[in-house]
Design a protein around this motif. Structure first.
Motif, PDB file in Angstrom:
ATOM      1  N   ASP A  56     -54.675  18.179  10.605  1.00 48.75           N
ATOM      2  CA  ASP A  56     -54.484  16.731  10.596  1.00 48.75           C
ATOM      3  C   ASP A  56     -55.729  15.980  11.057  1.00 48.75           C
ATOM      4  N   VAL A 101     -49.440  12.151   5.101  1.00 48.46           N
ATOM      5  CA  VAL A 101     -49.688  13.584   4.867  1.00 48.46           C
ATOM      6  C   VAL A 101     -51.036  13.878   4.221  1.00 48.46           C
ATOM      7  N   PRO A 137     -47.544  14.194  10.978  1.00 52.08           N
ATOM      8  CA  PRO A 137     -46.377  15.074  10.856  1.00 52.08           C
ATOM      9  C   PRO A 137     -46.178  15.885  12.134  1.00 52.08           C
ATOM     10  N   LYS A 165     -46.600  21.279  10.376  1.00 56.24           N
ATOM     11  CA  LYS A 165     -47.257  21.426   9.084  1.00 56.24           C
ATOM     12  C   LYS A 165     -46.298  21.795   7.961  1.00 56.24           C
ATOM     13  N   PRO A 181     -45.602  18.436   5.550  1.00 55.59           N
ATOM     14  CA  PRO A 181     -46.495  18.174   4.416  1.00 55.59           C
ATOM     15  C   PRO A 181     -46.391  19.230   3.321  1.00 55.59           C
ATOM     16  N   THR A 230     -45.164  17.908  -0.520  1.00 57.34           N
ATOM     17  CA  THR A 230     -46.161  17.947  -1.595  1.00 57.34           C
ATOM     18  C   THR A 230     -45.907  19.055  -2.609  1.00 57.34           C
TER      19      THR A 230
END
Length: 578
Positions: free
Chosen positions: A122, A375, A420, A423, A426, A430
């Protein structure tokens, strides 16, 4: 017997807590003893701020959980006859970072922790391998005066060492000073898999395999997913015999489930107190058993469930009944790679559908655009900056994020960065196979394209020459109120756009031609103003990086345009003879 064990654990926790605060005081005192000249040299060293275990809102293990692995790591850290490297290997959501945080706290409390680096995809600097050794050296220098007295002259004689190879960095910044000062210490590196690494065998691990045996009084605790490059790195001939391995996802299921059940029970009882729920009989054993079963050994599922219950508009006890009644999946609970149909995916998807089930297509687009920034941003942005980028009201963005704050680290302050909470979120949002409801799916290529366009629009509308009204011919160092001028004229959103637009551009996919008018306007009319902003915020190097990355991208766009022209001219039915 059980009561005696509990009493012993309570006493130990109290001692560790007392030692922790005692060590904090010692550390602060040591920092005050660093002379100005040494401090100046250390501060000039490139490092990742916020990577240390004490920064941020990282949390350790709940008391009474993960006892076996924590005790094993502690024994390893004190026994220098054992391997110098310990790899805590675990799949996503198994609790690696929480264990690393608790270990760091314990080792710090007894004065043995030298440095820590918690990697994070991030943050741009915390996912960059080039920052690890300089950051560790910076912390070690603040902790140990003898280490500092060796490191500072090395940095003075070769300030560019932080830009050299990983081998040179580790040998000069870590191995040499540790050996010269004869220090015994523990170093923690968490989530190594979150760093960008093009080496098939992990660039950092390859170097450690060659050098770690040369510092016999130093222990390295490393955590990370068993990704191919990480596995290959630990299997290298030099590193393998120097490494102990603990595989979290292979721990006896009954042990993990007992820990998860304790964690859930504690969290739900705390939630009941805050929500005014009568605790008699809630949560029931059936609730706990069902949630444990669905967690399938993943602590992240338990954490996500509690966060969802805590931030739902429906009372927690009623919302828990909804989760409990959700149909089971046919895929093995807690499957390692979190494919479509796993419980964590189901939790994410059902949460979105229950929160935004009746929204319009226009509202869905707003939800998707805000989540896309969260994200895909190069560095975390606060809601106030997100609002400017996506052209929505600040309160509107805050309200939207609060609806899904069970998946986020979100402050009540709209100027605090949001990111977020794990992890896996994300990864889920996606992936079109996992986020099967396309209303919420974020396509990375399209998202980066939209973010690049948002950044260019903001710069085209905001940048102008001498934006800060600086005196003519004045150097930045000569402007006493430079920070105040930056604060007044360069918003967080504009600073982000100036630093990151090109990163989004090169990751963009889809209708890239649509972005060319905004890019042309920027290059023709705002380029010099952009360079000025980068100069005053100390990010001039970004301009060089941007141009290096932009040239291949422009060439690719030119090729696309050429192919389009060729197709339209020679295969157009209007020109049948062509």
């Amino acid at each position: 017997m059980v009561a005696a064990c509990d009493l012993a654990d309570d006493l130990r926790d109290a001692i560790v807590e007392y030692q922790f605060f005692q060590q904090k005081a010692i550390y602060k005192q040591n920092c005050t003893l660093i002379v100005t000249a040494e401090l100046s040299v250390l501060n000039s060293c490139r490092r990742a701020k916020g990577a240390e275990f004490r920064h941020g809102d990282r949390r350790g293990c709940l008391k009474g959980t993960r006892k076996a692995v924590l005790d094993e790591i502690e024994s390893w850290s004190k026994d220098f006859d054992m391997s110098p490297v310990y790899w805590l290997n675990g799949l996503a959501g198994t609790g690696k970072s929480t264990i690393a945080q608790t270990t760091a706290e314990r080792v710090f409390a007894d004065g043995r922790l030298g440095a820590s680096f918690f990697c994070s995809r991030d943050f741009e600097d915390r996912r960059d391998l080039r920052y690890i050794f300089p950051t560790l050296a910076f912390q070690l220098a603040h902790k140990y005066p003898k280490f500092r007295s060796t490191l500072v002259p090395l940095l003075q004689s070769n300030p560019d060492i932080v830009h050299e190879s990983f081998y040179n960095q580790m040998e000069t910044l870590i191995v040499g000073p540790l050996n010269s000062s004869d220090i015994s210490t523990v170093i923690v590196i968490d989530a190594l898999d979150e760093c960008v690494d093009e080496d098939p065998q992990s660039a950092i691990l390859s170097v450690m395999g060659r050098l770690v045996e040369g510092i016999p009084k130093t222990k390295f605790l490393i955590t990370g997913r068993p990704e191919p490059r990480i596995q290959s790195g630990f299997r290298l001939g030099l590193l393998r015999p120097l490494t102990d391995v603990f595989v979290l996802h292979e721990v006896e299921p009954s042990v993990i489930n007992a820990d998860i059940q304790l964690f859930l029970k504690h969290g739900l009882c705390e939630l009941a107190k805050r929500s005014g729920i009568q605790q008699d009989g809630w949560p029931t054993d059936e609730h706990l058993d069902l949630l444990c079963e669905r967690a399938g050994g993943l602590f992240v599922y338990a954490v996500a469930t509690l966060k969802f219950l805590d931030h739902s508009f429906t009372p927690p006890n009623e919302q828990l009944d909804v989760i409990a009644k959700a149909p089971k999946t046919t895929t093995h609970e807690g499957q390692a790679n979190l494919q479509l149909g796993t419980t964590l995916d189901s939790l994410y998807l059902s949460s979105f559908q229950s929160t935004f089930g009746r929204t319009s297509a226009e509202d869905d687009e707003k939800v998707r655009s805000v989540i896309s920034v969260v994200v895909l941003a190069i560095n975390p942005l606060p809601p106030s900056a997100i609002a400017i980028l996506v052209n929505l009201g600040k309160q509107q963005v805050m309200n939207l994020l609060q609806l899904i704050q069970s998946f986020l680290k979100l402050s009540e302050d709209p100027d605090s960065p949001v990111l977020p909470f794990h992890k896996s979120f994300p990864d889920f949002i996606t992936d079109p196979l996992r986020c099967s409801d396309q209303r919420f799916h974020v396509s990375p290529g399209t998202g980066h394209l939209e973010l690049a366009l948002d950044c260019l629009k903001l710069m085209n509308n905001s940048l102008e020459q001498n934006l800060l009204s600086l005196p003519s011919y004045a150097l930045n160092l000569e402007v006493k109120d430079l920070e105040e001028r930056i604060h007044n004229h360069i918003s967080t959103a504009l600073e982000y756009a100036c630093k990151s637009w090109y990163n989004h551009l090169i990751e963009a996919r889809g209708d890239i031609i649509a972005i060319t008018p905004a890019l042309r306007s920027f290059l023709q009319e705002r380029f010099l103003a952009w360079l000025e902003v980068l100069s005053v915020i100390g990010a001039t190097r970004n301009a060089v990086t941007a141009l290096e990355k932009l040239m291949p991208w422009l060439q690719e766009v030119a090729n696309v345009i050429t192919r389009l022209l060729y197709t339209s001219l020679f295969f157009n039915p209007i020109y049948p003879d062509a």
